[in-house]
Design an enzyme around this catalytic site. Sequence first.
Site, short mmCIF file in Angstrom:
data_model
loop_
_atom_site.label_atom_id
_atom_site.label_comp_id
_atom_site.label_asym_id
_atom_site.label_seq_id
_atom_site.Cartn_x
_atom_site.Cartn_y
_atom_site.Cartn_z
N LYS A 11 0.84 -1.20 0.00
CA LYS A 11 0.00 0.00 0.00
C LYS A 11 0.88 1.27 0.00
O LYS A 11 1.95 1.26 -0.58
CB LYS A 11 -0.97 -0.02 1.18
CG LYS A 11 -1.75 -1.33 1.29
CD LYS A 11 -2.94 -1.24 2.19
CE LYS A 11 -3.54 -2.62 2.37
NZ LYS A 11 -4.87 -2.61 2.92
N HIS A 94 -8.39 -3.05 -6.52
CA HIS A 94 -8.38 -3.20 -5.06
C HIS A 94 -9.55 -2.39 -4.47
O HIS A 94 -9.86 -1.31 -4.97
CB HIS A 94 -7.04 -2.71 -4.50
CG HIS A 94 -6.85 -3.08 -3.06
ND1 HIS A 94 -7.44 -2.38 -2.03
CD2 HIS A 94 -6.17 -4.10 -2.48
CE1 HIS A 94 -7.11 -2.95 -0.87
NE2 HIS A 94 -6.34 -4.00 -1.12
#
Length: 260
Positions: A11, A94
């Site tokens: 991330k 995502h």
Amino acid sequence: MRKPIVAGNWKMHLTLAEASNLVQQLKGSCESDAVEVAVCPPFTALSTVGQLLKGSRIGLGAQDLFWEAQGAFTGEVSPAMLADAGCRYVIIGHSERRTHFGETDAMVQRKLAAAMANGLTPIVCIGETLAERDGGKTFETLTKQLSGAFASCEGWDCGKIIVAYEPVWAIGTGRNATPEQAQEAHAFIRQWIGKRCGAEAAEAMRIQYGGSVNAGNAAILLQQPDVDGALVGGASLKADAFGTIVKAAAASQTKVVNRS
Ligand code: PEP
């Protein structure tokens, strides 16, 4: 027999120095013949991490791409740029991109098509929200997301695509799906792929589970017959936890898959 794949989604974490330090720890401890392992750093660290991974069995992935080849698209990164930086994998759709950046199923479809056209292995994320699960709409949501993503899959080798089942309520919350919930969703996804892409593709496709996977719960989740690996967020930032998850995936290779 499908080879499990464990991918770490870093991330928006880690400076270059921190990313380099983590990769050095992962090399060796997270390499296995029985498991495909990948890390997906932020764009800024791709090249550095790619250099450090040279000669290792850990693959490099990106967290997103844009479908155009080049042009006036400020802030975006093309599939060819990712390949140039050494990427083999790319995460697409995502839930954080769908939630925070308005990514739609149609956009996911274009990104998936771009990844396939450029020889990248896509990790396509799908999953229901808590309201959808509580409202009995889990399969409806998965069907909608799969139909969108695979709208133009004719001619593709769909067995090479990786789907990540990531219930939104389990991502970053510390609350993972039960092994039974994961298996039920994975079996549904494989069945859907079989109808859309053919039995061979469905049998070959790796379906990862993602959502608060950690060193403690990985083994039981990975033992499920249709769970072929994990997409790991938080725990992928800790070398020891990620190593334990990779080992659990290697051990899952001996599971008995009974398709009755
Ligand atoms: C993810 O980022 O895809 C994810 C599953 O995160 P976490 O493991 O932290 O829930």
